[in-house]
Design a protein around this motif. Sequence first.
Motif, PDB file in Angstrom:
ATOM      1  N   GLY A  88     -20.263  11.440  -6.069  1.00 19.47           N
ATOM      2  CA  GLY A  88     -18.896  11.152  -5.681  1.00 19.47           C
ATOM      3  C   GLY A  88     -18.297  10.011  -6.490  1.00 19.47           C
ATOM      4  N   VAL A  89     -17.074   9.633  -6.121  1.00 20.08           N
ATOM      5  CA  VAL A  89     -16.347   8.569  -6.797  1.00 20.08           C
ATOM      6  C   VAL A  89     -15.819   7.590  -5.750  1.00 20.08           C
ATOM      7  N   SER A  90     -15.910   6.292  -6.042  1.00 21.66           N
ATOM      8  CA  SER A  90     -15.415   5.257  -5.143  1.00 21.66           C
ATOM      9  C   SER A  90     -14.509   4.305  -5.902  1.00 21.66           C
ATOM     10  N   ARG A  91     -13.553   3.725  -5.179  1.00 23.56           N
ATOM     11  CA  ARG A  91     -12.683   2.687  -5.735  1.00 23.56           C
ATOM     12  C   ARG A  91     -12.834   1.444  -4.875  1.00 23.56           C
ATOM     13  N   ARG A  92     -13.089   0.304  -5.502  1.00 22.64           N
ATOM     14  CA  ARG A  92     -13.315  -0.944  -4.766  1.00 22.64           C
ATOM     15  C   ARG A  92     -12.267  -1.969  -5.156  1.00 22.64           C
ATOM     16  N   ILE A  93     -11.766  -2.687  -4.152  1.00 18.89           N
ATOM     17  CA  ILE A  93     -10.766  -3.732  -4.357  1.00 18.89           C
ATOM     18  C   ILE A  93     -11.265  -5.007  -3.689  1.00 18.89           C
ATOM     19  N   GLN A  94     -11.315  -6.095  -4.452  1.00 21.13           N
ATOM     20  CA  GLN A  94     -11.773  -7.374  -3.905  1.00 21.13           C
ATOM     21  C   GLN A  94     -11.114  -8.513  -4.666  1.00 21.13           C
ATOM     22  N   GLU A  95     -10.363  -9.336  -3.935  1.00 24.96           N
ATOM     23  CA  GLU A  95      -9.716 -10.527  -4.490  1.00 24.96           C
ATOM     24  C   GLU A  95      -8.966 -10.225  -5.790  1.00 24.96           C
ATOM     25  N   GLY A  96      -8.170  -9.159  -5.763  1.00 19.32           N
ATOM     26  CA  GLY A  96      -7.344  -8.831  -6.921  1.00 19.32           C
ATOM     27  C   GLY A  96      -8.036  -8.012  -7.991  1.00 19.32           C
ATOM     28  N   ARG A  97      -9.339  -7.846  -7.910  1.00 20.66           N
ATOM     29  CA  ARG A  97     -10.070  -7.023  -8.889  1.00 20.66           C
ATOM     30  C   ARG A  97     -10.242  -5.625  -8.332  1.00 20.66           C
ATOM     31  N   GLU A  98      -9.843  -4.632  -9.093  1.00 15.57           N
ATOM     32  CA  GLU A  98      -9.968  -3.239  -8.680  1.00 15.57           C
ATOM     33  C   GLU A  98     -10.827  -2.501  -9.697  1.00 15.57           C
ATOM     34  N   SER A  99     -11.786  -1.743  -9.205  1.00 11.90           N
ATOM     35  CA  SER A  99     -12.699  -1.042 -10.106  1.00 11.90           C
ATOM     36  C   SER A  99     -13.055   0.309  -9.520  1.00 11.90           C
ATOM     37  N   VAL A 100     -13.501   1.208 -10.381  1.00 12.40           N
ATOM     38  CA  VAL A 100     -13.885   2.560  -9.984  1.00 12.40           C
ATOM     39  C   VAL A 100     -15.351   2.771 -10.334  1.00 12.40           C
ATOM     40  N   GLN A 101     -16.096   3.375  -9.406  1.00  6.63           N
ATOM     41  CA  GLN A 101     -17.510   3.668  -9.637  1.00  6.63           C
ATOM     42  C   GLN A 101     -17.736   5.177  -9.589  1.00  6.63           C
ATOM     43  N   ARG A 102     -18.428   5.658 -10.615  1.00  7.43           N
ATOM     44  CA  ARG A 102     -18.800   7.066 -10.704  1.00  7.43           C
ATOM     45  C   ARG A 102     -20.314   7.181 -10.728  1.00  7.43           C
ATOM     46  N   PRO A 103     -20.869   8.388 -10.596  1.00 10.36           N
ATOM     47  CA  PRO A 103     -22.326   8.535 -10.566  1.00 10.36           C
ATOM     48  C   PRO A 103     -23.006   7.836 -11.743  1.00 10.36           C
ATOM     49  N   GLY A 104     -24.021   7.045 -11.418  1.00  7.03           N
ATOM     50  CA  GLY A 104     -24.761   6.298 -12.425  1.00  7.03           C
ATOM     51  C   GLY A 104     -24.300   4.865 -12.595  1.00  7.03           C
ATOM     52  N   ASP A 105     -23.124   4.512 -12.043  1.00  9.82           N
ATOM     53  CA  ASP A 105     -22.616   3.145 -12.161  1.00  9.82           C
ATOM     54  C   ASP A 105     -23.247   2.226 -11.117  1.00  9.82           C
ATOM     55  N   LEU A 106     -23.243   0.922 -11.433  1.00 14.85           N
ATOM     56  CA  LEU A 106     -23.656  -0.117 -10.491  1.00 14.85           C
ATOM     57  C   LEU A 106     -22.440  -0.955 -10.115  1.00 14.85           C
ATOM     58  N   VAL A 107     -22.493  -1.567  -8.938  1.00 14.64           N
ATOM     59  CA  VAL A 107     -21.488  -2.560  -8.569  1.00 14.64           C
ATOM     60  C   VAL A 107     -22.153  -3.546  -7.601  1.00 14.64           C
ATOM     61  N   VAL A 108     -21.785  -4.815  -7.696  1.00 18.15           N
ATOM     62  CA  VAL A 108     -22.342  -5.862  -6.839  1.00 18.15           C
ATOM     63  C   VAL A 108     -21.387  -6.136  -5.690  1.00 18.15           C
ATOM     64  N   TYR A 109     -21.915  -6.165  -4.481  1.00 20.27           N
ATOM     65  CA  TYR A 109     -21.143  -6.492  -3.287  1.00 20.27           C
ATOM     66  C   TYR A 109     -21.702  -7.791  -2.713  1.00 20.27           C
ATOM     67  N   ASP A 110     -20.875  -8.836  -2.657  1.00 15.22           N
ATOM     68  CA  ASP A 110     -21.400 -10.154  -2.310  1.00 15.22           C
ATOM     69  C   ASP A 110     -20.947 -10.688  -0.957  1.00 15.22           C
ATOM     70  N   ARG A 111     -20.682  -9.802  -0.017  1.00 17.40           N
ATOM     71  CA  ARG A 111     -20.389 -10.206   1.354  1.00 17.40           C
ATOM     72  C   ARG A 111     -19.134 -11.065   1.471  1.00 17.40           C
ATOM     73  N   ARG A 112     -18.082 -10.669   0.773  1.00 16.31           N
ATOM     74  CA  ARG A 112     -16.758 -11.259   0.958  1.00 16.31           C
ATOM     75  C   ARG A 112     -15.791 -10.119   1.279  1.00 16.31           C
ATOM     76  N   PRO A 113     -14.614 -10.425   1.851  1.00 16.15           N
ATOM     77  CA  PRO A 113     -13.681  -9.360   2.211  1.00 16.15           C
ATOM     78  C   PRO A 113     -13.387  -8.424   1.038  1.00 16.15           C
ATOM     79  N   SER A 114     -13.427  -7.135   1.301  1.00 17.37           N
ATOM     80  CA  SER A 114     -13.183  -6.134   0.259  1.00 17.37           C
ATOM     81  C   SER A 114     -12.815  -4.812   0.910  1.00 17.37           C
ATOM     82  N   THR A 115     -12.284  -3.916   0.089  1.00 15.94           N
ATOM     83  CA  THR A 115     -11.932  -2.569   0.547  1.00 15.94           C
ATOM     84  C   THR A 115     -12.525  -1.557  -0.430  1.00 15.94           C
ATOM     85  N   ARG A 116     -13.100  -0.484   0.118  1.00 12.95           N
ATOM     86  CA  ARG A 116     -13.651   0.577  -0.723  1.00 12.95           C
ATOM     87  C   ARG A 116     -13.138   1.921  -0.227  1.00 12.95           C
TER      88      ARG A 116
END
Length: 342
Positions: A88-116
């Motif tokens: 699948g595909v996900s879009r993450r938004i955190q503190e003004g940074r927006e990024s898209v993750q596709r199969p095989g990608d990594l992303v770090v989640y550091d326990r601050r407010p965010s939307t996915r």
Amino acid sequence: MRTLFSTAALHPRDAFERWKEALIDQGMPVEQQRLDDTPFKAKLTVARVGPLVMTSLAQGAMRTEATPSLIRRCADQERVDVLIKIAGVSRRIQEGRESVQRPGDLVVYDRRPSTRISCADSQTLVLALPRKRLESLLGPTRLYASLTIGADLASTRLATSFITNLIRLRDQILPDVATRMAGIGTDLIMASIAERLAKEVPRPLHGTVVVQRAKAHVEANLGDPALDPPQLAAATGVSLRRLQELFHARGQHISEYIWHRRLEAAGERLTDPGNAHLPIGTLAFNCGFSSQAHFSKRFKAQFGLAPREYRHEALMKVPSAGRAGPDLGLARPEAIGAPPRR
């Protein structure tokens, strides 16, 4: 992987509410909102290799929000989650940074407010890593949280391939090898983050990131006896002279840093009850020393004791009930219902 929760046997009317409760029970501080009206399906599974706990989440189209109140109530701030996108595909938004993750990608989640926002049939693998370990090599997590670490990087493909194969082969790995395998997987992930971070930062911070990338490479290759300043410079993508200048500006010498980390790693393994059966020469070789005499000399100069004495003194302090293996702080399995070590 062991199933912790599944909607398969639930009435469709109850499935989504039960899923949200399951996530909170597993220490995942998020609120979720469905994005379609199809019958809701979700599954939560877990696997463990040594101290590394890996949780798989499969679910439908969803908006997931980590709110400040839930983070304060549920989040373990000592850990950082690394998410590997499986499907699948996900879009993450955190503190003004927006990024898209596709199969095989990594992303770090550091326990601050965010939307996915995730599409239907999304699957994500979550690895809980100690914040202290990441930040000691890569700097504050705010520099790379929600930054897509793309599958276009060879280091990312290597890291994700290693982790997925580690899960597949976990039942064939002996307990005293599992801790090392977990550490290698963590080092590969950190090297991938460091490589991606170097492409992102402004020039004034570039020197800091180069040093962080170099240190991440050292961690991932401590057991390579050929690792030296020229090889490290080549792997980091700068000249040896430039790398020396960057280390000197931080009060360090490249070669001494490499030997210092090898000795620290050897010290950790000597105090690990799970390694008590391994000869000291084997541990020294696995930390990059080609000569046991050289290892013993350097070890005593740094720690004040010969390796054998250091091991004996440390293991004498370990209660017999706790000799099954060290807690490296990668995750607390009881917090997420992980199975006991095999």
